[in-house]
Design an enzyme around this catalytic site. Sequence first.
Site, PDB file in Angstrom:
ATOM      1  N   PRO A   2      46.946 -73.540  18.824  1.00 26.47           N
ATOM      2  CA  PRO A   2      47.789 -74.759  17.911  1.00 26.47           C
ATOM      3  C   PRO A   2      47.412 -75.337  17.669  1.00 26.47           C
ATOM      4  CG  PRO A   2      48.003 -74.982  20.750  1.00 26.47           C
ATOM      5  CD  PRO A   2      46.506 -74.114  20.420  1.00 26.47           C
ATOM      6  N   GLU A   3      48.382 -75.228  16.301  1.00 27.86           N
ATOM      7  CA  GLU A   3      46.694 -75.778  14.715  1.00 27.86           C
ATOM      8  C   GLU A   3      48.553 -77.043  14.801  1.00 27.86           C
ATOM      9  OE1 GLU A   3      45.808 -73.932  11.543  1.00 27.86           O
ATOM     10  OE2 GLU A   3      45.512 -72.251  13.084  1.00 27.86           O
ATOM     11  N   LYS A  51      46.187 -82.318  15.831  1.00 26.43           N
ATOM     12  CA  LYS A  51      47.021 -81.839  17.149  1.00 26.43           C
ATOM     13  C   LYS A  51      46.787 -82.870  18.947  1.00 26.43           C
ATOM     14  CE  LYS A  51      43.173 -77.843  15.060  1.00 26.43           C
ATOM     15  NZ  LYS A  51      42.379 -77.314  15.894  1.00 26.43           N
ATOM     16  N   ARG A 248      32.069 -71.702  14.922  1.00 28.47           N
ATOM     17  CA  ARG A 248      33.498 -71.952  13.651  1.00 28.47           C
ATOM     18  C   ARG A 248      34.034 -70.208  13.763  1.00 28.47           C
ATOM     19  NH1 ARG A 248      34.925 -76.959  13.770  1.00 28.47           N
ATOM     20  NH2 ARG A 248      34.008 -78.287  12.817  1.00 28.47           N
TER      21      ARG A 248
END
Length: 259
Positions: A2-3, A51, A248
């Site tokens: 989720p962003e 978030k 990442r």
Amino acid sequence: MPEGDTVWLAARRLDDAMSGHHLTASDFRIPSLATVDLAGRRVSQVRSYGKHLLFRLEDDLTLHTHFRMQGTWHLYRPGRPWHGGPEWEIRAVLSTADWQAVGYRIPVIELIPTAEESSVVGHLGPDILEPDVDIDDVVRRLEQESDRAIGDAMLDQTIVAGFGLIYVSEGLFLHGVSPRTPVRDVPNLTRLVDRTRRLMAANRERGAQTSTGSLREQHYVYGRAKRPCRRCGTSIRFGRQRSGRYERDAYWCPHCQPG
Ligand SMILES: [Zn+2]
């Protein structure tokens, strides 16, 4: 994952459904909160920060949750079937007379005094979805990390809160810059940050994450490893980069995003 826009939308839906109403029941299915009963407390506000999701209750109490990779809140009318996942994935149920909010797979869920919210969000950078976010401040914070790869720096929630891999990948594609480019070599950071923010803002109300403007072909590069670039046909690259403690992911078109 989720962003910020997903969490923002969840917060808004929960806020619309529950703010101003008293909880008729609470059911926490995690050991640390197993004995907590919030029945009778009024929900004053549900807000997101980056978030993080904050349920503010009366009498200086905040239920803080973070979705991490898989978490989600679902809203149901009482008596309707729940379909967010198997029963054992439910971590919390908050009920009012009109709604039940069911939290699935939420790894972070804790009660803190509202006055101490900064202990959970105070380390974060500016929330990119705040209407009055100071873009110049975000740019200054990025510039202080001039040696770091831009794709890594934009994902660092202590620099700016709310961006995730989808929007950073898409924003960098539209800017024509590789995620591995050092921050100091990125032209016009203000335009990059502002455009990426606007991509998120445009999507947050509809709950869909598209950057192409099409709901069928939602992304230029995100999730499209080895598939042809929508602009030039070059195979989209996927890679991981180490950055301090983190590793990442990154997606990019080597032709449209040189460097
Ligand atoms: Zn391309």
